[in-house]
Each structure stands twice: as C-alpha cells, then as structure tokens.
Design an enzyme around this catalytic site. Structure first.
Site, PDB file in Angstrom:
ATOM      1  N   GLY A  79      10.097   1.990   6.292  1.00 13.79           N
ATOM      2  CA  GLY A  79       9.454   0.706   6.067  1.00 13.79           C
ATOM      3  C   GLY A  79       8.349   0.765   5.043  1.00 13.79           C
ATOM      4  CD  GLU A  80       8.467  -2.578   1.528  1.00 13.19           C
ATOM      5  OE1 GLU A  80       9.302  -2.430   0.621  1.00 13.19           O
ATOM      6  OE2 GLU A  80       7.966  -3.692   1.830  1.00 13.19           O
ATOM      7  CB  VAL A  81       1.822   0.328   4.815  1.00 12.72           C
ATOM      8  CG1 VAL A  81       0.436  -0.135   5.271  1.00 12.72           C
ATOM      9  CG2 VAL A  81       2.410   1.249   5.865  1.00 12.72           C
ATOM     10  CG  ASP A 126       5.289  11.779  12.387  1.00 11.90           C
ATOM     11  OD1 ASP A 126       5.251  12.923  11.864  1.00 11.90           O
ATOM     12  OD2 ASP A 126       5.675  10.766  11.780  1.00 11.90           O
ATOM     13  CG  LEU A 157      -1.872  -1.188   1.370  1.00 12.34           C
ATOM     14  CD1 LEU A 157      -2.648  -1.084   2.669  1.00 12.34           C
ATOM     15  CD2 LEU A 157      -2.822  -1.255   0.179  1.00 12.34           C
ATOM     16  N   GLY A 158       2.074   1.173   0.482  1.00 15.46           N
ATOM     17  CA  GLY A 158       2.912   2.365   0.542  1.00 15.46           C
ATOM     18  C   GLY A 158       4.300   2.032   1.037  1.00 15.46           C
ATOM     19  CE  LYS A 184       1.185   1.786  10.513  1.00 14.36           C
ATOM     20  NZ  LYS A 184       1.273   2.600   9.290  1.00 14.36           N
ATOM     21  N   GLY A 207       7.939   4.130   2.786  1.00 18.35           N
ATOM     22  CA  GLY A 207       8.517   5.356   3.303  1.00 18.35           C
ATOM     23  C   GLY A 207       9.955   5.156   3.723  1.00 18.35           C
TER      24      GLY A 207
END
Length: 526
Positions: free
Chosen positions: A279-281, A386, A273-274, A295, A276
């Site tokens: 890491g990743e999702v 955040d 899904l994404g 995550k 950064g």
C-alpha cells in the site's frame, strides 16, 4: 510525527515571555526479569548546537534518561476533592457536533469525567456544552495550569525540548523530580563558548511549612513566587528565567469522542509520503481540519473482517512511544488513520541529510525510546511481528514512535505468508519465526537487535552482501553480524543478547530499555 491541524499548518506552540518590563534582552508501512549553598547545577554533558548533540561519549551507551518520555506535559487527571472548574491550556477546535470548542484560558465546568479521555464540559464563557479532550485542561488555580509546569517528564525529555537551537538562553520548565518524591526540578537552557547549548537542572526542595527553595537563603511560599523571582534575578542560577519552554499541543485520544469507523469521504489524501508492497502512506486531513497520516492498503492485502477485529485491539494500545491509531475505513480499500509524524520513517531519516549529523548519544536515545514503546507492548502481552527502522516514525525533537504493530499477522499475500518470499523481511526476523512461524515478543527482541544495527550504521541493510536464503541458512548455523564500525562493544554485546538462539534467553524490552539509559540516573543537583 505529532499531529497538527491544517489551520495553521505547523504544530501550535505556546510560549510566554517572563521578561520584566524594565529589562533588556530567543512512514513506516511502505518505505521484570533480566537476563542474566549556592545552587549547584548538574550540568548536561557538552552538546554541540546541532540537534543538541552530546559530544562526550556516554557512561554506558547514552547519557540520557529516556524512560517513558513524552512530547507534551502531562496535565489533567481524574477529578478529585470535588474540584469541577478547569482552565483550558490550549485552543481546541471541535471536529464533530458533540464536541466543545474553546480557547486557551477559558474556564470550563466539568459535568462528567467518567468516560475516559473525553469529558463532558460546560463553558463558563460561551455557555455551550460538549465533549472536550481531558489532556487539554487542568484544575483552575493549580500548578498544573501553569504554562511552565511540565509535570512528570524525564530529565532527558526536558533536555530534548530545551536544546532546541531556537530557544534563548534562560528558557525553562519546572518538572517533577525523578529522584525525590514530592520535590521538583527547574531545568534551564544555557549557552557558553566551551559547552555550547546545554541544560542545567536545579532541585527545588520543599519546606516542612509548605514553602519552596533552591538555596535555603532564598525561600518562597509557592512555586509561582519562585519562578517570578528567578525571572528577574539569576541569584546563583546559570541565567535568569526568560521564556517558558515551547511545546506542541498534546495528541487527543482519538480524533473525537465517537470517531472510530469513519466514512472515506471525510478523508482527503494530499501528499504521498511513501509506497510499499502492500500500500501507500499519505499525508492528509480529516473533516477538512485535522492533519493525519493515512495508510491505504491494496485490496486483498488482508481480510477487512480480520483487520477490524485486530484494530479494536490496536486502538486500545496507548503509549507515548506508540504511533496513535485514530480511526479506520474498514471497507476495501482499507484506510488506516494514524497520527502524523513530521520526519517520516526512521529508515528514511537515518539515510537522509539529517542522519549525517546524528551522533551516538542521539542514536542510543532513539533506541531507548523504541525500547520504551516495545516494553509497553510487552506488558500488554502483544506482539509487533515486524519491528524495523522502516516501521518507526520520527517527529520533532528526534521523538521516535513504534508504528504498524500487529499488522503483519493479517497480511494474506502468498509471497509474504510463505516467509521465504521477497516481500518477507527475513533479515529482521528471528529464525524460529522465519522457519516455523513462532512469532512472540522474544522474536520482536531479535528484530530490535537488528534495528540497533540500522541505527548505528545510519540505515544500512542488515547482513550486507548476503541474500535472504544465505542469511537464513547462516544464522541457523550460528552466524551473527559483527560489531558495526564506530559502534561501542557494549552496544554490540546488547545486540548479541537479542540474537541468542533460545528465545527465552533473550532479554526483555524492560531490561533493554534500562540498559539504554545511563549507568546512573541520579541527578546531583536534585
């Protein structure tokens, strides 16, 4: 993002027609102090058919009451008065051996309800015993067991559910009145050429004798009789009642009773899904049955020991507007298992195709939902660190939930911990936090003010045209972003309150949530 099982793929919904037989006829990670007699419905302000948009500018910022909204009815509570027989409101498929599977309508005897959100129950139908999620059942023969009873949800949440364009005219629910203790409200979807899709609310009053009525000339001994009558006759309502408002299954509190630290092999990563800096999702499944978001953190991002300690605190934070932490894989690479939100991060949602159709009332409603979640974080003496649109997740019906609370504190990357590097979100961070590392709930309030600019500009990066160093320098010298185009001055004033130099002079999230509600929440028809 509400979680749903991979079988079926979409969230399970329940809908029951009330038509009489003879009638004819509808992610996140990557990307109370304050400062300073005919029924007369209280109609919802004029919405368009797209997303139930309200066309008229709200009284303050949004003509919605979003205090503590929910995405599913609140049904079961602790046992009282010796009642031990409950009825299942939804199908439930057990995910581990100690849980009990059951079907909607099944009768269950509660053996032990002292263990929080998971009760030990015995099925009268199958004869089996196991743990069940307490929010999937209600006392037998109670109003909570009725499909149309949605309990303590807000007026705005009822509208969010009923304004689904797929609902036929006359779709309805019954909820507790927000303004009169012991009274109820009948909320009904309506449609006309002038207003389009809209919702009307009728107060259900209670007689001293125990009966109920909307108009005194037509009285009923029970709410069930009232609903049955108005399903056949409009009799002063905007339309007779046709369908119960559909809703998704509620989230269980955790994946199962004792599922917290889980083996990596129990998770299947399916769709990225994404991605950064850290890491990743992924969208995936747990135990081959349960849709979740996962995550994955790059090795070295944070100490597994520190993460596990923080996660023990995070899992205790439970609120309708916080993304639920389900489980963890605590050995590197760390996996964090959370509820799946179908529309992804708020930032991507705002910048995408759907964002084009969002209008001010809906944007303010989303802001109020976020403030509601953060007000809970505030009450729990926790700090997010955040808060920005990339860390808010969006589900069906524009439901927004706060994600990634507390994780920023654990990141060990030098370019992040220096608070000046490219990976650090300078533009969202309060000056005392960026310069001196003083992260508090008041620095979260500053970030919320920045998030409001993301909402009103449909995902524009804050301080356009300025680099991180320039932003930090100018903000420290007193610069604040001007009012975004098409943003009401009243909303910009709220942003400015969030950006006060002295953290203690910034408002509380409780105050912000209240300011994002209508100036008057009284329901005339209630």
């Amino acid at each position: 993002m509400g979680s749903s099982k991979s079988k079926p793929k979409g969230p399970s919904q329940r809908r029951r027609s009330l038509e009489p037989p003879d009638s004819t006829h509808h992610g996140g990670f990557p990307a109370s102090q304050t400062p300073n007699k005919t029924a007369a419905p209280d109609t919802h302000r004029t919405p368009s058919r797209s997303f139930g948009t309200v066309a008229t500018e709200p009284k303050l910022f949004g003509d919605f009451n979003t205090s503590d909204t929910v995405t599913s009815p609140q049904r079961a509570g602790a046992l009282a008065g010796g009642v031990t027989t409950f009825v299942a409101l939804y199908d439930y498929e057990s995910w581990i051996e100690t849980d009990l599977s059951f079907k909607k309508g099944e009768r269950l005897q509660i053996v032990n309800n002292t263990e929080g959100n998971w009760w030990l129950a015995h099925s009268v139908t199958t004869g089996q015993t196991g743990y069940i999620p307490s929010n999937y059942v209600a006392p037998s023969d109670s109003i909570q067991a009725e499909e149309w009873y949605f309990g303590k949800i807000t007026r705005r949440e009822s509208e969010r559910l009923l304004l689904n364009p797929e609902n036929p005219r006359g779709t309805f629910l019954v909820r507790e009145s927000e303004t009169t203790k012991g009274a109820y409200c009948l909320s009904v979807s309506d449609f006309d050429n002038a207003k389009g899709l809209n919702v009307k609310h009728y107060k259900i009053r209670k007689l001293d004798s125990g009966g109920f009525y909307i108009t005194s000339r037509t009285q009923f001994s029970s709410l069930q009789q009232l609903v049955a009558y108005y399903s056949k006759h409009a009799d002063g309502l905007c339309h007779r009642l046709t369908n119960v408002c559909p809703t998704s299954k509620p989230q269980t509190q955790g994946l199962a009773k004792d599922a917290w630290e889980i083996p990596r092999e129990s998770l299947r990563l399916e769709v990225k899904l994404g991605q950064g800096c850290f890491g990743e999702v992924w969208m995936g499944t747990w135990n081959g049955t349960t849709r979740v978001a996962i995550k994955t953190l790059k090795p070295g991002t944070m100490s597994p020991e520190a993460f596990l300690q923080e996660a023990q605190v995070m899992k205790k934070l439970r609120h309708k507007k916080l993304v639920q932490l389900y489980a963890v894989v605590s050995e590197e690479p760390i996996y964090i298992v959370i509820e799946y939100m179908s529309k992804g991060s708020l930032l991507d949602f705002l910048k995408g195709e759907m964002g084009k159709y969002l209008r001010l009332p809906q944007l303010v409603d989303m802001a109020a939902q976020i403030a509601s979640g953060m007000a809970y974080v505030e009450r729990m003496n926790y700090v997010h660190r955040d808060l920005r649109a990339a860390n808010i997740l969006v589900g069906e019906n524009l439901v927004c939930k706060v994600a990634d609370f507390g994780l920023a504190r654990l990141i060990e990357d030098n370019e992040y911990t220096a608070r000046q590097g490219a990976k650090f979100p300078i533009k969202w961070t309060a000056p005392e936090a960026a310069l001196y590392g003083r992260f508090t709930i008041k620095s979260d309030v500053w970030s919320f003010g920045i998030l409001l600019t993301e909402l009103t500009t449909k995902g524009r990066v804050p301080y356009p045209g300025m680099g991180n160093g320039e932003v930090l320098d100018r903000v420290e010298r007193g610069y604040r972003m001007p009012c975004p185009p098409e943003c009401p001055e009243s909303l910009h004033d709220l942003m400015s309150q969030c950006w006060r130099r002295d953290p203690e002079e910034r408002p509380t999230f409780e105050y912000l949530q209240a300011q994002l509600l209508p100036a008057c929440v009284l329901e005339v028809a209630e």
